[in-house]
Each structure stands twice: as C-alpha cells, then as structure tokens.
Design a protein around this motif. Structure first.
Motif, PDB file in Angstrom:
ATOM      1  N   ASP A 149       0.825  -1.209   0.000  1.00  0.00           N
ATOM      2  CA  ASP A 149       0.000   0.000   0.000  1.00  0.00           C
ATOM      3  C   ASP A 149       0.856   1.255   0.000  1.00  0.00           C
ATOM      4  O   ASP A 149       0.411   2.319  -0.435  1.00  0.00           O
ATOM      5  CB  ASP A 149      -0.926   0.013   1.218  1.00  0.00           C
ATOM      6  CG  ASP A 149      -1.973  -1.097   1.159  1.00  0.00           C
ATOM      7  OD1 ASP A 149      -2.304  -1.538   0.042  1.00  0.00           O
ATOM      8  OD2 ASP A 149      -2.447  -1.528   2.231  1.00  0.00           O
ATOM      9  N   THR A 150       2.082   1.159   0.522  1.00  0.00           N
ATOM     10  CA  THR A 150       3.013   2.282   0.535  1.00  0.00           C
ATOM     11  C   THR A 150       3.837   2.273  -0.750  1.00  0.00           C
ATOM     12  O   THR A 150       4.544   1.309  -1.010  1.00  0.00           O
ATOM     13  CB  THR A 150       3.964   2.179   1.749  1.00  0.00           C
ATOM     14  OG1 THR A 150       3.198   2.140   2.943  1.00  0.00           O
ATOM     15  CG2 THR A 150       4.926   3.357   1.778  1.00  0.00           C
ATOM     16  N   SER A 182       2.926  -6.771   3.010  1.00  0.00           N
ATOM     17  CA  SER A 182       2.770  -7.325   1.666  1.00  0.00           C
ATOM     18  C   SER A 182       2.805  -8.846   1.673  1.00  0.00           C
ATOM     19  O   SER A 182       2.684  -9.472   0.606  1.00  0.00           O
ATOM     20  CB  SER A 182       3.884  -6.791   0.746  1.00  0.00           C
ATOM     21  OG  SER A 182       3.838  -5.382   0.659  1.00  0.00           O
ATOM     22  N   PRO A 303      -2.534  -9.891   1.792  1.00  0.00           N
ATOM     23  CA  PRO A 303      -3.052  -9.127   0.639  1.00  0.00           C
ATOM     24  C   PRO A 303      -3.170  -9.942  -0.639  1.00  0.00           C
ATOM     25  O   PRO A 303      -3.343  -9.370  -1.719  1.00  0.00           O
ATOM     26  CB  PRO A 303      -2.010  -8.011   0.489  1.00  0.00           C
ATOM     27  CG  PRO A 303      -0.743  -8.624   0.963  1.00  0.00           C
ATOM     28  CD  PRO A 303      -1.131  -9.562   2.087  1.00  0.00           C
TER      29      PRO A 303
END
Length: 320
Positions: A149-150, A182, A303
C-alpha cells in the motif's frame, strides 16, 4: 527494543543494509541459472523481475530472491545480506561447469525510496517502473518497484554513482514493515534449509514456475504442490507488545504444543508488533488460540489469496 518505523524517512532514501546483491554474468548465465532457480529465467527480460528461490535436492529453501536483468548476459539477485556468502559458495559448485561468473556485491548501495522516487529516477535518467515486480536499468543504476500500500522502489546504484541518502534504522524498519504487510518474507541465515518454498507462500506470489524444466529441488517442490502436501503456511499476525520476537521463536497453542514459528517481525507505528510466521494450516483454519511468550497472537489477513500464481501469467499481464 524494536525501532519505531518512519515511512517519511523513505522519501529521502534509506540504505537497505539488510539486503544485498549477487550478480551472475557470462555467456551461460541464463542457462546456468535456469538449472538452479525456481524462476523461468527467460521471463527476466529487463522489465519483469520475477521472484525466485534456490533449494536443496530435498526442496528446502537455501535462499529466496528477486531476479533482475541488468544487461546482456548480466543478471542480479536481490536477497538477504545474511545469505549472500552461503548462496555464492553453493552456486559456485555448479557455475564451474558454465561460462558464468558469480560476483557478490556486499557493498553495492541498495536504496529504498518512497513517494520521492521520481526525483531519484530523474537524477539517474531512469524510467520509473510503476507495477510491482517491474524494473528498469542503465549504466548508472537500476530500479525495482516493490509491492504494498506504501509506494516504494529499490534503487541499486553502480560503483560510479553517488547520491546522498540516509543510513536510518527507522526508515529500514518502515521498509521491513511494508514487506510484512505485503506478505513478503525474505529468508535469512537463521532459517536456511528449513522451509519448502510453499511454506513462505512462494507459489502464491508467483515465485515458482511449474512450467519450466528441472532445477535443483524441483521434483520435491512440484510433488508438494500437486499432491497438496503443504501443511504449513506463512501467515500475518499482530502481537500486543513492544518487544520484537526473535526469528524462529515458537508459537504454541493452549496445550503448549508448538504450532508455528516467527519468520520476521517489525514494530508498528502505534507500538504493537506485526509479524510473519509459518504455522500449521489446521490451526489457522480452525482459528485456534495461539500464543507467543504467553501473549495472544492475533491473525491478520494477507493481501493475496493462497493459490498458485504462475510467473508466466504475471509476465503476460505486463506485456498486454
């Protein structure tokens, strides 16, 4: 005490000293790697950089890595610093039969950068890849896009390239926390020759080609997949403590029986610990209470789904 992560530090660029590079060069570099690694080496084409791993004949992981193509007959493996020497020594036993040179690059600057990556790329005249697992390279540097997400990228700076960056523990902690979020675990020396690749969800991340020919350990890895013999899996979890557990720390059930072990961990911004652990799949499916040093461990979602993802499929998606 674990280091509190700072994602803001990544914008300035942070030395990722926990990672290192191993270059493989020579006329037979592709052929040599094809017989040793779980990746379909031809997929590493200078744009797509597949995940891969190296195994013993019994299918246990000696190292996992990301495979980049830097130039003609020139490949680069990114892996844990703690495994650089041992993997080099292992591969040299086979490289002697090929026109392939192994070059461990323990001092090669590996720089993790966040949202400011475009400025780094412009300074290095590099196009910035925008999909996880994609790369670009020139004579000055190479860059690899990481998942999560980063937004983040890893730059490899060649010896004649100098860029001012931080040597910052908080930035490295942020990078490692992003890897955990992740669902990406990098094997270290402490757990070498311990896990099947599937125990680190490597086939769910596209790190195993089931369509290529033989490589060391291939028969065991394929059998475990096609016969459904993987009884342990990588999970993501959180722990309400500020004390970071050691690699390999035992996870137990109510009866005190070991049902898993810690692979990697990092402190969260708010003070708790996030970690990746290999656990018994039955315990996970039944949502059995588990503990680490008497502290309850809470499972978090990954994820990605736990199912086979062919690297050939990933490469084809990038080509379209």
């Amino acid at each position: 005490m674990a280091t509190v992560p700072s994602f803001n530090a990544l914008d300035s660029g942070v030395r990722l000293t926990h990672l290192a590079a191993l270059d493989v060069k020579g006329a037979d570099a592709e052929k040599f790697l094809q017989g040793q690694t779980s990746a379909q080496v031809s997929l590493a084409d200078g744009r797509f950089a597949p995940l891969t791993c190296f195994c013993t004949p019994k299918g246990r992981m000696l190292a996992n890595a990301q495979l980049m193509k830097i130039g003609d007959a020139h490949y680069r493996l990114l892996l844990s610093t703690s495994l650089l020497e041992t993997l080099t020594a292992h591969l040299k036993k086979f490289a002697a039969f090929y026109q392939a040179e192994l070059i461990p690059l323990s001092e090669l600057p590996l720089i993790g950068v966040g949202e400011n990556a475009s400025s780094f790329a412009d300074a290095l005249d590099l196009p910035l890849p925008n999909a996880p697992g994609t790369q670009s390279a020139n004579a000055r540097a190479s860059v690899l896009c990481y998942p999560g997400d980063t937004p983040r990228w890893l730059f490899c700076l060649e010896s004649d390239t100098a860029i001012e960056v931080l040597d910052d523990n908080a930035g490295r902690a942020a990078w490692q926390l992003a890897d955990i979020r992740s669902g990406l675990a990098w094997l270290t020396e402490a757990q070498q020759d311990h896990f099947l690749p599937q125990m680190l969800n490597w086939e769910a991340l596209g790190g195993i080609s089931f369509k290529k020919g033989c490589y060391t350990g291939q028969e065991v890895v394929a059998r475990a997949h096609f016969r459904g013999q993987v009884k342990k899996r990588l999970v993501r979890a959180e722990l309400s403590t500020t004390t970071e557990p050691t690699t390999g720390a035992s996870i137990v059930n109510d009866a005190g029986k070991a049902v898993g072990e810690v692979v990697t961990s990092a402190l969260r911004e708010t003070g708790e610990i996030e970690l990746l652990a290999v656990m018994n799949t039955k315990v996970v499916e039944e949502v059995t209470p588990v503990y680490l040093d008497d502290t309850p461990l809470s499972l978090l979602t990954l994820p990605y789904p736990i199912e086979r993802l062919d690297p050939e499929q990933l490469a084809m998606g990038l080509a379209n």
